[in-house]
Design an enzyme around this catalytic site. Structure first.
Site, short mmCIF file in Angstrom:
data_model
loop_
_atom_site.label_atom_id
_atom_site.label_comp_id
_atom_site.label_asym_id
_atom_site.label_seq_id
_atom_site.Cartn_x
_atom_site.Cartn_y
_atom_site.Cartn_z
CB CYS A 1 -10.95 -84.16 61.23
SG CYS A 1 -10.56 -84.96 62.79
N1 LIG Z 1 -7.40 -84.29 66.58
C1 LIG Z 1 -8.72 -84.32 66.39
O1 LIG Z 1 -9.41 -83.29 66.50
C2 LIG Z 1 -9.44 -85.61 66.08
C3 LIG Z 1 -10.82 -85.67 66.24
C4 LIG Z 1 -11.49 -86.85 65.95
C5 LIG Z 1 -10.77 -87.93 65.45
N2 LIG Z 1 -9.42 -87.85 65.27
C6 LIG Z 1 -8.71 -89.02 64.77
O2 LIG Z 1 -8.05 -89.63 65.88
C7 LIG Z 1 -6.81 -90.21 65.46
C8 LIG Z 1 -5.68 -89.67 66.29
O3 LIG Z 1 -5.57 -88.28 66.04
P1 LIG Z 1 -4.75 -87.31 66.97
O4 LIG Z 1 -5.14 -85.93 66.56
O5 LIG Z 1 -4.86 -87.70 68.40
O6 LIG Z 1 -3.26 -87.62 66.47
P2 LIG Z 1 -1.93 -87.04 67.12
O7 LIG Z 1 -0.95 -86.94 66.00
O8 LIG Z 1 -2.22 -85.85 67.96
O9 LIG Z 1 -1.46 -88.17 68.14
C9 LIG Z 1 -1.18 -89.45 67.81
C10 LIG Z 1 -0.17 -90.02 68.81
O10 LIG Z 1 0.05 -91.38 68.44
C11 LIG Z 1 1.43 -91.66 68.59
N3 LIG Z 1 1.74 -92.82 67.78
C12 LIG Z 1 1.98 -92.89 66.45
N4 LIG Z 1 2.20 -94.17 66.08
C13 LIG Z 1 2.11 -94.92 67.20
C14 LIG Z 1 2.24 -96.31 67.48
N5 LIG Z 1 2.51 -97.18 66.51
N6 LIG Z 1 2.10 -96.73 68.75
C15 LIG Z 1 1.85 -95.85 69.75
N7 LIG Z 1 1.71 -94.52 69.55
C16 LIG Z 1 1.83 -94.07 68.29
C17 LIG Z 1 2.13 -90.39 68.18
O11 LIG Z 1 3.44 -90.32 68.73
C18 LIG Z 1 1.19 -89.33 68.75
O12 LIG Z 1 1.57 -88.92 70.05
C19 LIG Z 1 -6.70 -89.91 63.97
O13 LIG Z 1 -7.19 -90.98 63.23
C20 LIG Z 1 -7.61 -88.71 63.78
O14 LIG Z 1 -8.13 -88.63 62.46
C21 LIG Z 1 -8.75 -86.71 65.59
#
Ligand SMILES: NC(=O)c1ccc[n+]([C@@H]2O[C@H](COP(=O)([O-])OP(=O)(O)OC[C@H]3O[C@@H](n4cnc5c(N)ncnc54)[C@H](O)[C@@H]3O)[C@@H](O)[C@H]2O)c1
Length: 449
Positions: free
Chosen positions: A292
């Protein structure tokens, strides 16, 4: 009121993605939500899927990564204890489906997209995962669905990647399909910050879209705050995380100022935090990491460049954050030189490499850059992290965690991340300790960053 346009069968299969919406007949009323597809089962998507499953919905968890799906099925994913338990329950339930087949989007009444939105090496948004997930959702969308984008991105993403392509497919947004953006605020590894207790902001393309998305989100949280558009919701998230970046940069700056004046920055911050209004405590550290704070403000800056606008406060904060790991290494050099040593040839142990306590997440962790920079300046580097057995540094080299370190084996320990529930008393035997956490008080001979 019935939206008498398109038919959706009991199991949601009657309307096939290849059907043009006009070939179909009756839309579901509000209040008939039975199933949801989660696209992307990472740090955000998996707890979201578990929360929705807990609320008695049928869940279709979709991820492109077979490796991730296997880890979820094996129960070896990084989750707080309560979510581990929920995952164990879900895996034995026939209403919880895991798949890599995006076509299963068509099975669900609602779709939540939570795929990564990282940066490339030029700090430019790397939009491929988001574009490809949205493309798949648009391709398999069926009438009556509510589609909520939750991945952090620039203002206009939900309209550009979802609403407009759906309209091209013949849907009318707000009448026969519903599109909204709702930023995620999950705080992985912090059990007290539950999704249920954290309010959600939501902005739909129309009022009906916001209402439908609210109905889905109320399964996850007790409080939903509507805004007037997806763009307002997207900008809310960018503001939240830019605010955090600016306050962290300021906290680091104040820590350095306090250091110059032999004051304790934590004492000063805690004292300032007794003010009941107008001050929000942020604490200094060895650098920010995760998906983030180091990334999201760059989505804003990228968009502003396209609009020929600048944002000097945000730019300065991000530059300051980016410079922090090198500052830690400079301080490591100073601490060693106070003992008539240099970084070259010194054995330096970095303690804790994940970007924050309690998680196995290494993404953008400042520890990686610190290790590379220490190496570049000639130090012999090692690390200890009870949650992370192996790491690959940005320079391609691999390291394994020292399983049972003895303080005396190193010339300097750099405290980067302290995981709760682990004993760090052994660090006492280390002759020099540089505390990047500002919270490690176990040793008298400690210097701070
Ligand atoms: N991790 C955090 O603390 C957090 C907090 C708030 C917001 N976010 C936001 O949430 C979003 C996701 O973050 P995250 O940390 O869960 O990411 P992550 O990398 O942990 O997980 C994302 C998942 O999506 C999958 N993926 C990628 N492309 C895909 C597709 N085309 N179809 C299906 N699955 C697909 C990946 O294999 C992975 O398992 C981001 O935009 C991030 O900025 C994250």
């Amino acid at each position: 009121m019935t939206h008498a346009v398109y038919a959706v069968s009991e199991n949601g299969r009657a309307a096939q993605p290849q059907d043009s919406p006009a070939q179909l007949a009756v839309l579901p009323e509000r209040g008939t939500l039975r199933s949801v597809a989660i696209v992307g089962l990472g740090y955000v998507g998996l707890p979201t899927a578990l929360g929705l499953h807990d609320s008695s919905l049928t869940v279709f968890g979709i991820d492109v990564s077979g490796h991730r799906l296997a880890a979820i099925r094996a129960g070896t994913v990084d989750l707080v204890a309560a979510d581990q338990e929920r995952l164990g329950d879900a895996l034995t339930d026939t209403d919880f489906h895991l798949t890599d087949d995006a076509a299963d989007v068509a099975m669900a009444d609602a779709v939540i997209i939570c795929v990564p939105t990282p940066l490339d090496r030029h700090l430019t948004p790397h939009l491929r995962p988001l574009s490809s997930a949205c493309r798949a959702v648009v391709e398999h969308a069926r009438p009556g669905q509510t589609i909520i984008l939750t991945s952090t991105s620039f203002a206009g993403t939900a309209r550009e990647l979802l609403a407009e392509p759906l309209e091209k497919r013949g849907f009318t947004i707000g009448t026969d399909i519903y599109v909204a953006f709702s930023p995620e605020r999950i705080d992985p590894g912090v059990p007290n910050h539950t999704q249920h207790a954290t309010p959600r902001v939501v902005g739909g393309v129309s009022a009906e879209c916001t209402a439908r998305a609210t109905e889905v989100l109320q399964r996850l949280t007790s409080s939903v705050h509507p805004v007037s558009s997806p763009e307002a919701a997207e900008m809310t998230k960018l503001y939240e995380n830019t605010f955090r970046a600016v306050t962290l940069a300021l906290a680091n700056e104040f820590a350095e100022i306090c250091g110059t004046m032999s004051l304790d920055p934590i004492e000063v911050t805690l004292a300032a935090a007794t003010k009941p209004y107008g001050f929000l405590a942020s604490f200094p550290g060895p650098g920010v990491g995760g998906h983030c704070i180091p990334c999201d403000p760059h989505y804003l800056l990228w968009q502003l460049r396209r609009l020929r606008r600048n944002a000097p406060i945000t730019e300065t904060a991000m530059a300051s954050i980016a410079a922090r790991p090198k500052h830690v290494v400079d301080r490591a050099g100073e601490v060693l030189s106070d003992a008539a040593r240099g970084l070259r040839g010194s054995r330096v142990l970095v303690v804790g490499v994940s970007y924050k306590p309690g998680v196995q997440d290494l993404r953008e962790s400042s520890a990686l850059e610190i290790l590379v920079e220490l190496k570049r300046r000639g130090a012999e580097v090692s690390y200890h992290d009870p949650l992370i057995p192996h790491i690959t540094l940005p320079d391609g080299s691999r390291l394994s965690s020292e399983p049972q370190p003895h303080g005396r084996d190193w010339d300097l320990a750099v405290m980067h991340t302290l995981h709760p529930g682990f004993d760090y008393q052994w660090v006492k035997a280390c002759p020099r300790v540089l505390d990047g956490t500002y919270r490690f008080e176990a040793v008298p001979h400690r210097a701070v960053v």
